[in-house]
Design a protein around this motif. Structure first.
Motif, mmCIF file in Angstrom:
data_model
loop_
_atom_site.group_PDB
_atom_site.id
_atom_site.type_symbol
_atom_site.label_atom_id
_atom_site.label_comp_id
_atom_site.label_asym_id
_atom_site.label_seq_id
_atom_site.Cartn_x
_atom_site.Cartn_y
_atom_site.Cartn_z
ATOM 1 N N LYS A 66 -6.035 11.426 -5.063
ATOM 2 C CA LYS A 66 -5.781 9.984 -4.972
ATOM 3 C C LYS A 66 -5.178 9.717 -3.687
ATOM 4 C CE LYS A 66 -7.157 8.175 -9.462
ATOM 5 N NZ LYS A 66 -6.805 7.315 -10.627
ATOM 6 N N ALA A 67 -3.900 10.235 -3.649
ATOM 7 C CA ALA A 67 -2.826 9.992 -2.660
ATOM 8 C C ALA A 67 -3.642 10.464 -1.243
ATOM 9 C CB ALA A 67 -1.783 10.549 -2.897
ATOM 10 N N SER A 68 -3.985 11.775 -1.354
ATOM 11 C CA SER A 68 -4.695 12.402 -0.056
ATOM 12 C C SER A 68 -5.905 11.428 0.177
ATOM 13 C CB SER A 68 -5.183 13.835 -0.334
ATOM 14 O OG SER A 68 -5.671 14.375 0.697
ATOM 15 N N GLU A 69 -6.821 10.939 -0.612
ATOM 16 C CA GLU A 69 -7.689 10.151 -0.188
ATOM 17 C C GLU A 69 -7.370 8.852 0.555
ATOM 18 O OE1 GLU A 69 -9.758 9.825 -3.715
ATOM 19 O OE2 GLU A 69 -10.961 11.647 -3.602
ATOM 20 N N LEU A 70 -6.123 8.302 -0.084
ATOM 21 C CA LEU A 70 -5.810 7.075 0.563
ATOM 22 C C LEU A 70 -5.245 7.215 1.947
ATOM 23 C CD1 LEU A 70 -5.068 4.105 0.460
ATOM 24 C CD2 LEU A 70 -2.963 4.546 -0.932
ATOM 25 N N GLU A 122 0.907 -1.368 0.039
ATOM 26 C CA GLU A 122 -0.013 0.033 0.045
ATOM 27 C C GLU A 122 0.689 1.128 -0.016
ATOM 28 O OE1 GLU A 122 -4.267 0.735 2.042
ATOM 29 O OE2 GLU A 122 -2.637 1.220 3.529
ATOM 30 N N ASP A 123 2.133 1.185 0.615
ATOM 31 C CA ASP A 123 3.102 2.237 0.812
ATOM 32 C C ASP A 123 3.297 2.500 -0.478
ATOM 33 O OD1 ASP A 123 2.746 2.880 3.528
ATOM 34 O OD2 ASP A 123 4.541 1.887 3.960
ATOM 35 N N MET A 124 3.524 1.633 -1.112
ATOM 36 C CA MET A 124 4.252 1.668 -2.714
ATOM 37 C C MET A 124 3.212 2.351 -3.625
ATOM 38 S SD MET A 124 5.532 -1.267 -5.629
ATOM 39 C CE MET A 124 5.795 -2.479 -4.299
ATOM 40 N N LEU A 125 1.835 1.948 -3.464
ATOM 41 C CA LEU A 125 0.890 2.573 -4.226
ATOM 42 C C LEU A 125 0.759 4.336 -3.988
ATOM 43 C CD1 LEU A 125 -1.529 2.657 -6.035
ATOM 44 C CD2 LEU A 125 -2.967 1.719 -4.072
ATOM 45 N N LEU A 126 0.705 4.271 -2.484
ATOM 46 C CA LEU A 126 0.737 5.631 -2.197
ATOM 47 C C LEU A 126 1.597 6.433 -2.610
ATOM 48 C CD1 LEU A 126 -0.688 7.849 -0.136
ATOM 49 C CD2 LEU A 126 0.803 6.732 1.746
ATOM 50 N N LEU A 127 3.082 6.190 -2.426
ATOM 51 C CA LEU A 127 4.137 6.924 -2.952
ATOM 52 C C LEU A 127 4.087 6.896 -4.407
ATOM 53 C CD1 LEU A 127 6.729 5.413 -0.628
ATOM 54 C CD2 LEU A 127 5.806 7.763 -0.754
ATOM 55 N N ALA A 128 3.757 6.020 -5.226
ATOM 56 C CA ALA A 128 3.540 6.077 -6.730
ATOM 57 C C ALA A 128 2.454 7.119 -7.137
ATOM 58 C CB ALA A 128 3.012 4.723 -7.266
ATOM 59 N N LEU A 129 1.521 7.169 -6.379
ATOM 60 C CA LEU A 129 0.719 8.454 -6.588
ATOM 61 C C LEU A 129 0.985 9.765 -6.251
ATOM 62 C CD1 LEU A 129 -2.622 6.784 -4.921
ATOM 63 C CD2 LEU A 129 -2.361 6.967 -7.361
#
Length: 439
Positions: free
Chosen positions: A413-417, A398-405
């Motif tokens: 999208k990053a803020s929502e996550l 999930e960190d990978m997705l967040l940082l990629a966003l």
């Protein structure tokens, strides 16, 4: 005279000493405490035809990934129990044999049926539970709930002071989102038996899931010196402390813990823990923008080269891909993905397409192609749970997705996550990242 195990189930042994050694050895096994192998060996010496002692010894070999020894020992147990064993013991040995021989789905089904008749058969009850249990590695998305359901179904059969059941019941609730209740149960189990690595581990998990990172670090600092380095969870529990250091933004402390307790040259942990702990901690450091000292990735790759080369074990596949991606071995990741796709087509990868998706995303992230990484991970984010392990272990993805966003300009999208994560549990790291987005 009928001899009993520690939960009152009859044992087919003619030796009081063998029964006593079996009870002690099983408790050591269930608490991941050093000495279990030696004590169970004493039970076998006292009664060479004690099938359940052979079976428990086989289980220990399997935990250590000593598969040839595990298969030989469980075969011996099967031969003995066929001529000298109760119905419960024959079922017990058969389930362990299925698990050791890689027939996990059949082992899980047989275990659940067995427990409906003999719910206090704790070695069998332990198999579906835990981060690396049969439920976790079943490939299903609801295994956290399944563990809770299993524990609650059989809770009435256990005393309020059963340290082992309290530990696993509590861990199951904490992992499934009922963190306060889970922590309270686990704390009781820990207080009843401090010489229990599974309890210290479960309690640190509950603290982590509740955002009590400082408490988790203090717990580990107080408890770990009393746990011999030969204990299989020694390095992994230290890994939890390293996560706390990263939560505080202290990569130097995380690396010091890695050097002292986690890296392959210093830990006696299970191979699955060594591969996943090294890969995930170094990946976190790299992903968070901290330098990884020269040689650490190469050492992790050299160790992992001895294990999990064949694709199909989803949790290991993901971490092997991280190591290969981080060391620039793109061909190894692509070959693992190809093998995974073949397994999926043949119906042989229970966790399904999420596994190759994570591997592809890891390659993209390592190449700093963050938009592609996010595009791969977003559609499968809800399926990541299917690889097994714990929430703390899967959080890296999930960190990978967040940082990629964040790095590909997808600020909304990053803020929502981040909002969803902060709602789930407090996190100073997520708060810092939220501040970066706001700025």
């Amino acid at each position: 005279m009928t001899r009993l195990d520690s939960r009152g189930l009859p044992l087919s042994t003619t030796s009081d000493h063998a029964a006593e050694r079996y009870r002690e050895g099983l408790d050591l096994l269930l608490s991941a405490w050093p000495g279990a192998a030696e004590v169970l060996d004493e039970a076998i010496v006292a009664d060479p035809d004690f099938a359940l002692a052979h079976a428990a010894r086989a289980r220990l070999h399997a935990i250590r990934t000593e598969l040839a020894k595990a298969k030989a020992r469980i075969a011996a147990a099967e031969e003995i129990v066929a001529r000298r064993g109760t119905e419960r013991e024959r079922s017990h040995v058969a389930i362990l044999s299925l698990a050791i021989n890689g027939l996990s789905a059949k082992a899980l089904a047989r275990a659940l049926a067995h427990l409906d008749t003999w719910p206090r058969d704790v070695l069998i009850l332990s198999l579906p539970l835990g981060a690396f249990g049969l439920f976790a590695f079943s490939g299903t998305a609801d295994h956290d709930q399944a563990r809770v359901d299993l524990c609650e179904r059989h809770a009435r059969h256990f005393d309020d002071d059963d340290w082992w059941f309290l530990t696993y019941r509590g861990w199951s609730h904490a992992e499934n989102g009922n963190v306060a209740h889970g922590r309270a149960l686990t704390q009781r189990g820990y207080d009843l038996r401090r010489n229990n690595a599974n309890a210290a581990h479960a309690l640190s998990h509950a603290m982590y899931e509740g955002g009590a990172h400082d408490e988790a670090e203090r717990l580990i600092a107080d408890w770990l010196p009393g746990y011999d380095r030969s204990g299989i969870l020694h390095g992994h529990i230290a890994w939890h402390s390293a996560l706390g250091a990263l939560e505080r933004g202290d990569p130097e402390q995380a690396l010091a813990i890695y050097a002292d307790y986690i890296q392959p040259s210093v830990t006696a942990g299970m191979p699955v823990n060594v591969v996943s702990d090294t890969a995930s901690l170094l990946w976190r450091l790299k992903a968070y923008g901290y330098p990884v000292p020269a040689g650490l990735w190469q050492d992790a790759a050299a160790y992992s080269g001895n294990y999990f080369q064949k694709a199909g074990f989803a949790f290991a596949d993901v971490h092997m891909a991280l190591i290969a991606a981080a060391t620039g071995d793109k061909a190894a990741v692509e070959e693992r993905i190809r093998a995974q796709m073949e397994l999926i087509e043949a119906g042989g990868l229970a966790a399904g397409p999420v596994v190759p998706a994570i591997c592809r995303a890891a390659l993209a992230f390592a190449d700093e192609d963050y938009a592609v990484c996010a595009r791969i991970l977003e559609p499968v984010a809800a399926e990541v749970v299917r690889i097994g392990g714990s929430g703390a272990q899967r959080e890296m993805i999930e960190d990978m997705l967040l940082l990629a966003l964040m790095r590909s300009g997808e600020a909304v999208k990053a803020s929502e996550l981040l909002d969803r994560r902060l709602h789930r549990r407090p996190s100073s790291r997520d708060t810092r990242w939220h501040g970066l987005l706001a700025a």
